[in-house]
Motif scaffolding. Structure first.
Motif, PDB file in Angstrom:
ATOM      1  N   ALA A 274     -37.325 -70.415 -27.482  1.00 29.89           N
ATOM      2  CA  ALA A 274     -37.930 -69.126 -27.848  1.00 29.89           C
ATOM      3  C   ALA A 274     -38.338 -68.359 -26.596  1.00 29.89           C
ATOM      4  O   ALA A 274     -38.140 -67.142 -26.505  1.00 29.89           O
ATOM      5  CB  ALA A 274     -39.139 -69.354 -28.766  1.00 29.89           C
ATOM      6  N   LEU A 275     -38.881 -69.058 -25.619  1.00 28.36           N
ATOM      7  CA  LEU A 275     -39.265 -68.399 -24.366  1.00 28.36           C
ATOM      8  C   LEU A 275     -38.029 -67.894 -23.623  1.00 28.36           C
ATOM      9  O   LEU A 275     -38.029 -66.799 -23.065  1.00 28.36           O
ATOM     10  CB  LEU A 275     -40.066 -69.359 -23.484  1.00 28.36           C
ATOM     11  N   THR A 278     -36.971 -64.812 -25.286  1.00 27.63           N
ATOM     12  CA  THR A 278     -37.924 -63.739 -25.000  1.00 27.63           C
ATOM     13  C   THR A 278     -37.666 -63.159 -23.609  1.00 27.63           C
ATOM     14  O   THR A 278     -37.670 -61.935 -23.420  1.00 27.63           O
ATOM     15  CB  THR A 278     -39.372 -64.278 -25.071  1.00 27.63           C
ATOM     16  N   ALA A 297     -46.527 -61.723 -20.438  1.00 29.80           N
ATOM     17  CA  ALA A 297     -46.397 -62.654 -21.565  1.00 29.80           C
ATOM     18  C   ALA A 297     -45.429 -63.771 -21.225  1.00 29.80           C
ATOM     19  O   ALA A 297     -45.666 -64.931 -21.561  1.00 29.80           O
ATOM     20  CB  ALA A 297     -45.929 -61.912 -22.812  1.00 29.80           C
ATOM     21  N   LEU A 300     -47.162 -66.183 -18.942  1.00 32.99           N
ATOM     22  CA  LEU A 300     -48.143 -66.971 -19.696  1.00 32.99           C
ATOM     23  C   LEU A 300     -47.455 -68.105 -20.456  1.00 32.99           C
ATOM     24  O   LEU A 300     -47.874 -69.265 -20.412  1.00 32.99           O
ATOM     25  CB  LEU A 300     -48.849 -66.025 -20.676  1.00 32.99           C
ATOM     26  N   ARG A 363     -54.015 -62.830 -20.221  1.00 28.09           N
ATOM     27  CA  ARG A 363     -54.384 -62.469 -21.603  1.00 28.09           C
ATOM     28  C   ARG A 363     -55.181 -61.169 -21.609  1.00 28.09           C
ATOM     29  O   ARG A 363     -55.024 -60.340 -22.516  1.00 28.09           O
ATOM     30  CB  ARG A 363     -55.194 -63.599 -22.245  1.00 28.09           C
ATOM     31  N   ILE A 366     -52.604 -58.365 -21.191  1.00 28.76           N
ATOM     32  CA  ILE A 366     -51.862 -58.106 -22.437  1.00 28.76           C
ATOM     33  C   ILE A 366     -52.762 -57.371 -23.435  1.00 28.76           C
ATOM     34  O   ILE A 366     -52.372 -56.370 -24.033  1.00 28.76           O
ATOM     35  CB  ILE A 366     -51.358 -59.425 -23.051  1.00 28.76           C
ATOM     36  N   ALA A 367     -53.979 -57.887 -23.585  1.00 26.62           N
ATOM     37  CA  ALA A 367     -54.884 -57.300 -24.580  1.00 26.62           C
ATOM     38  C   ALA A 367     -55.196 -55.838 -24.248  1.00 26.62           C
ATOM     39  O   ALA A 367     -55.236 -54.984 -25.134  1.00 26.62           O
ATOM     40  CB  ALA A 367     -56.168 -58.117 -24.665  1.00 26.62           C
ATOM     41  N   LEU A 371     -51.946 -54.059 -25.998  1.00 25.39           N
ATOM     42  CA  LEU A 371     -52.557 -53.871 -27.311  1.00 25.39           C
ATOM     43  C   LEU A 371     -53.599 -52.752 -27.305  1.00 25.39           C
ATOM     44  O   LEU A 371     -54.056 -52.337 -28.373  1.00 25.39           O
ATOM     45  CB  LEU A 371     -53.196 -55.184 -27.788  1.00 25.39           C
TER      46      LEU A 371
ATOM     47  N   ALA B 268     -53.979 -61.618 -27.708  1.00 25.91           N
ATOM     48  CA  ALA B 268     -52.927 -61.629 -26.673  1.00 25.91           C
ATOM     49  C   ALA B 268     -51.952 -62.771 -26.938  1.00 25.91           C
ATOM     50  O   ALA B 268     -50.729 -62.596 -26.842  1.00 25.91           O
ATOM     51  CB  ALA B 268     -53.561 -61.775 -25.287  1.00 25.91           C
ATOM     52  N   ASP B 269     -52.484 -63.935 -27.289  1.00 18.42           N
ATOM     53  CA  ASP B 269     -51.611 -65.072 -27.601  1.00 18.42           C
ATOM     54  C   ASP B 269     -50.751 -64.775 -28.833  1.00 18.42           C
ATOM     55  O   ASP B 269     -49.574 -65.132 -28.881  1.00 18.42           O
ATOM     56  CB  ASP B 269     -52.444 -66.336 -27.848  1.00 18.42           C
ATOM     57  N   TRP B 271     -49.818 -61.832 -29.840  1.00 23.67           N
ATOM     58  CA  TRP B 271     -48.792 -60.853 -29.444  1.00 23.67           C
ATOM     59  C   TRP B 271     -47.636 -61.564 -28.740  1.00 23.67           C
ATOM     60  O   TRP B 271     -46.466 -61.277 -29.016  1.00 23.67           O
ATOM     61  CB  TRP B 271     -49.397 -59.786 -28.518  1.00 23.67           C
ATOM     62  N   ALA B 272     -47.972 -62.500 -27.864  1.00 22.29           N
ATOM     63  CA  ALA B 272     -46.916 -63.227 -27.144  1.00 22.29           C
ATOM     64  C   ALA B 272     -46.061 -64.030 -28.123  1.00 22.29           C
ATOM     65  O   ALA B 272     -44.825 -64.037 -28.033  1.00 22.29           O
ATOM     66  CB  ALA B 272     -47.533 -64.136 -26.083  1.00 22.29           C
ATOM     67  N   SER B 275     -43.853 -61.667 -30.044  1.00 23.55           N
ATOM     68  CA  SER B 275     -42.738 -61.204 -29.204  1.00 23.55           C
ATOM     69  C   SER B 275     -41.631 -62.251 -29.155  1.00 23.55           C
ATOM     70  O   SER B 275     -40.442 -61.916 -29.191  1.00 23.55           O
ATOM     71  CB  SER B 275     -43.213 -60.923 -27.772  1.00 23.55           C
ATOM     72  N   SER B 276     -42.024 -63.518 -29.058  1.00 22.13           N
ATOM     73  CA  SER B 276     -41.021 -64.584 -29.038  1.00 22.13           C
ATOM     74  C   SER B 276     -40.356 -64.730 -30.402  1.00 22.13           C
ATOM     75  O   SER B 276     -39.156 -64.997 -30.488  1.00 22.13           O
ATOM     76  CB  SER B 276     -41.649 -65.915 -28.622  1.00 22.13           C
TER      77      SER B 276
END
Lengths: 390, 363
Positions: A274-275, A278, A297, A300, A363, A366-367, A371, B268-269, B271-272, B275-276
């Motif tokens: 999945a990574l 992505t 992301a 992370l 994080r 990202i937040a 977001l 945030a987690d 969202w990640a 996304s995956s």
């Protein structure tokens, strides 16, 4: 065939990679604008879209073309070059980009300090103007390649009387200066990939400043964004990361298998795949525009999966997991993780969630930037740096 | 490497579906419908099927469909998941349609594509693509007898594609639902219904036998599992978006709760992870569209997106606090859909087990 592919083909016909002197080959590649094609003409590029670079790199790799030494790439290609391009003068482009690309000059990064990690903007290394020079005093830490580097990108405080983000400036520092002292920093693996760098009255000409005085933070943002993309946006084949090593061990050692470990391995495999997808999607999306916070992301997730897989690997080893290959203190310029033992990977990947932005800071990024969530209330935003508690 | 971005056409399709759903199927309407005797919105389904032509996306043009691919269907499912829309798209336009396509049907498909008829696939909704061919229905003298528990979207289907075992082995039949007994189940997921199907000497139209029947069923289940991941993705995105909005507007301790790291790091987690999920879902849809790397891509997407959808719904509920626990808030509709979908068409564990064989990581 695209124009660019034709250019690469013509270049390779004129400069056959086989037996070529690597430096001469890379100089010619730079001069032809095929170093990083999204850079402007004259700076190693052709003003092409950023995404075009992937195909060019692939074409050169497929032809077996010489590449710069690995140590030249991480900081030099990934961070220094885009920053110099964005904020440098024509003279700076002319002086620095070509030997950076060829690897004749290795670069390092003088950002983090013992007192400034996640809160990089609070850094204390001082740069004081003296005629046409700046005189720099301070201490940097976690510096890869410092013992091999010719140049460093450096952030230093030029005005302690204003709030922390406003008093910084960005420089190119000569690592051969007599005032630069490099000491290995031994880490939990036993090796020293990184260094401490002590700066004592190091003289940096004002001509080696990138961006305006007091705008160092803005310049550093460009560097750091590229750092995260450099880590996160690399296209990889299936099982290309540490999961591939774990999968190979599983296939080769049926005697180590248990039902519990089997389900964990499959979960990790799915997570790694999945990574990979992505990152591949991020890479496809980079076709237009600059790297965005989405790279955070990928970084992370990369830290999380690496730590989980390497922990799994040690358990899978059973008795052999009790051993460690070698605690000898070395100063490697590159580390091939796949060829090391699981214990090394287990310890080394612990750094993945700290280096290049801790997972907690990522994080936050990202937040806040993806977001649009509000920032934590800040007590230091309007206080002169010199008055901050420390 | 497959194309993981959305095309312009796909984005246009998404916009038209989203517009229709926000107009015709806001969550208040979905919630209100759950306790009526018409849990499905058949008027909405008719509009989706006939006016937007979505029931026939997978059906070739010569059979009256749109001749589109799994990529477009995935986009529609993302929007249907985002709205937890109560329509039988999965059962009819995905599962039954895929089975009929794989079996070479030319009779019912034009009717489904045109939106004149609705169908579903007669398997227990938890059936994984690599499951053994079901043997709970038998064929004697051309008549089907047996029981299939928990069939999705059966309540509103007029036809059901039934796997059965005849004298010579696996068979696939089309059966009229009116000739069978249908017993609705009180569902955990209020927005998608399941029913038990009982056949007592019912006549069917034979579609395929032997390997062809097995392959058609496996193909339908594989397509279903790969595309259900898209619906799970859309559901997860709604949960993330609505929770982010809430974290910006809800104040406690004199601050927006979204300014606390305890909240923002979880988002945030999420969202990640979302996304995956998007990347795996796109890869599965592309694989189904091209026929390349289908097994691994679908198993990865199904295993990954199932869990992300559940995580998203559970996080949404927790981060909404008390309001998320109330009947009047929509998050429970999403939680029920997410948790049920996790079991559907193969649990994550079943998909990982399938993967173990495909990627040579044996137990």
């Amino acid at each position: 065939m695209t124009d660019l592919a034709a250019k690469v083909e013509a270049f390779l016909a004129e400069h056959p990679p086989a037996g070529a002197d690597p430096i001469e080959f890379l100089r010619a590649r730079f001069d032809a604008g095929l170093a990083w094609v999204h850079f402007p003409v004259g700076a190693g590029g052709l003003g092409a879209p950023r995404a075009a670079q992937f195909a060019v790199d692939e074409a050169f790799a497929a032809a077996g073309a010489p590449e710069a030494v690995p140590a030249a790439k991480v900081i030099g290609y990934g961070m220094a070059a885009p920053t110099i391009l964005t904020f440098g003068t024509p003279e700076q482009h002319e002086r620095f980009l070509r030997p950076l690309f060829t690897g004749e000059e290795v670069w390092c990064q003088l950002f983090s300090e013992p007192g400034a990690g996640s809160d990089l903007a609070t850094l204390a290394t001082r740069a004081v103007r003296d005629g046409d020079d700046w005189v720099v005093d301070g201490q940097k830490v976690w510096t890869s390649f410092a013992h091999a580097a010719r140049w460093a990108i450096l952030v230093a405080r030029t005005d302690p009387t204003v709030p922390k983000h406003q008093g910084l400036s960005y420089f190119i520092c000569d690592m051969n200066d007599a005032g630069v002292q490099v000491r290995p920093l031994r880490q939990i693996t036993g090796e020293a990939e990184f260094n401490e760098v002590f700066l004592n009255a190091v003289r940096v000409p004002d001509a080696h400043r990138l961006g305006a005085v007091g705008e160092g933070w803005k310049v550093a943002q460009t560097t750091l964004m590229n750092e995260r993309v450099a880590i996160g946006a690399h296209a990889a084949p299936r099982e290309g990361g540490l999961i591939g090593v774990a999968a190979r061990t599983w296939r080769e050692h049926p005697e180590l298998r248990t039902p519990g470990l089997h389900d964990r391995l499959l979960r990790l495999w799915v997570q790694a795949e999945a990574l990979r997808l992505t990152s591949e999607r991020l890479r496809q999306g980079l076709a237009v525009g600059q790297p965005g916070p989405e790279g955070s992301a990928a970084k992370l997730a990369f830290a999380t999966i690496n730590q989980a897989v390497s922990g799994f690997e040690v358990e899978l080893q059973g008795e052999q997991g009790l051993a460690y290959e070698d605690w000898t203190m070395r100063r490697p310029l590159e580390t091939d993780w796949a060829s090391r033992d699981p214990g090394f990977r287990y310890l080394r990947t612990k750094g993945n969630s700290i280096e290049g932005g801790t997972s907690e800071i990522l994080r936050n990024i990202i937040a806040e930037r993806v977001l649009g969530l509000p920032r934590e209330p800040r007590s230091d935003a309007d206080v002169a740096w010199k008055d901050l508690p420390r | 490497m497959s194309e993981l971005l959305y095309s312009e056409v796909e984005n246009d399709l998404r916009a038209s579906v989203r517009d229709l759903l926000s107009d015709r199927s806001p969550w208040t309407a979905v919630l209100a419908r759950t306790e009526t005797d018409q849990p499905y919105d058949l008027a909405l389904w008719r509009t989706l099927a006939t006016e937007l032509g979505l029931a026939g996306l997978l059906v070739p043009e010569e059979l009256g469909g749109a001749g589109a691919s799994a990529r477009e269907v995935a986009v529609v499912l993302e929007e249907l998941g985002r709205a937890v829309a109560p329509v039988p798209f999965l059962g009819s336009a995905v599962l039954a349609t895929s089975a009929l396509l794989a079996a070479g049907d030319a009779e019912l498909l034009p009717e489904l594509a045109a939106g004149n008829r609705t169908a579903t696939l007669g398997v227990t909704y938890t059936t994984a693509p690599n499951a053994v061919f079901p043997a709970s229905v038998h064929v004697h003298n051309g008549r089907l007898t047996g029981r299939i528990g928990s069939v999705v979207d059966l309540d509103v289907a007029e036809f059901v594609v039934v796997p059965a075992v005849g004298a010579a082995g696996p068979e696939l039949h089309v059966v009229e639902v009116s000739s069978a007994r249908v017993t609705p189940v009180v569902p955990l997921d209020l927005t998608r219904r399941i029913s038990h199907l009982e056949l007592d000497g019912v006549s069917g139209r034979l579609l395929a036998t032997g390997d062809a029947a097995e392959q058609a069923l496996r193909s339908a289940l594989t397509t279903g599992a790969g595309l259900l991941a898209a619906e799970q993705l859309g559901l997860a995105q709604w949960c993330l978006d609505s929770t982010v909005d809430y974290a910006k507007t809800r104040y406690q301790f004199g601050r927006q709760i979204g300014s606390f790291q305890a909240i923002k790091h979880r988002l945030a987690d999420l969202w990640a992870a979302t996304s995956s999920a998007l990347a795996t879902s796109r890869a599965a849809a592309s694989a189904l569209a091209t026929g390349e790397d289908v097994g691994v891509s679908v198993a990865v997407a199904a295993a990954y997106c199932s869990d992300v959808a559940v995580l998203a719904a559970e996080e949404a509920l927790q981060l909404h606090g008390g309001i998320g626990m109330t009947w009047e808030h929509p998050v429970h509709l999403y939680l029920g859909r997410a948790k049920s979908s996790q079991l559907a068409l193969g649990s994550p564990e079943r998909h990982r087990a399938a993967l173990a064989t495909l990627i040579d990581l044996p137990a």
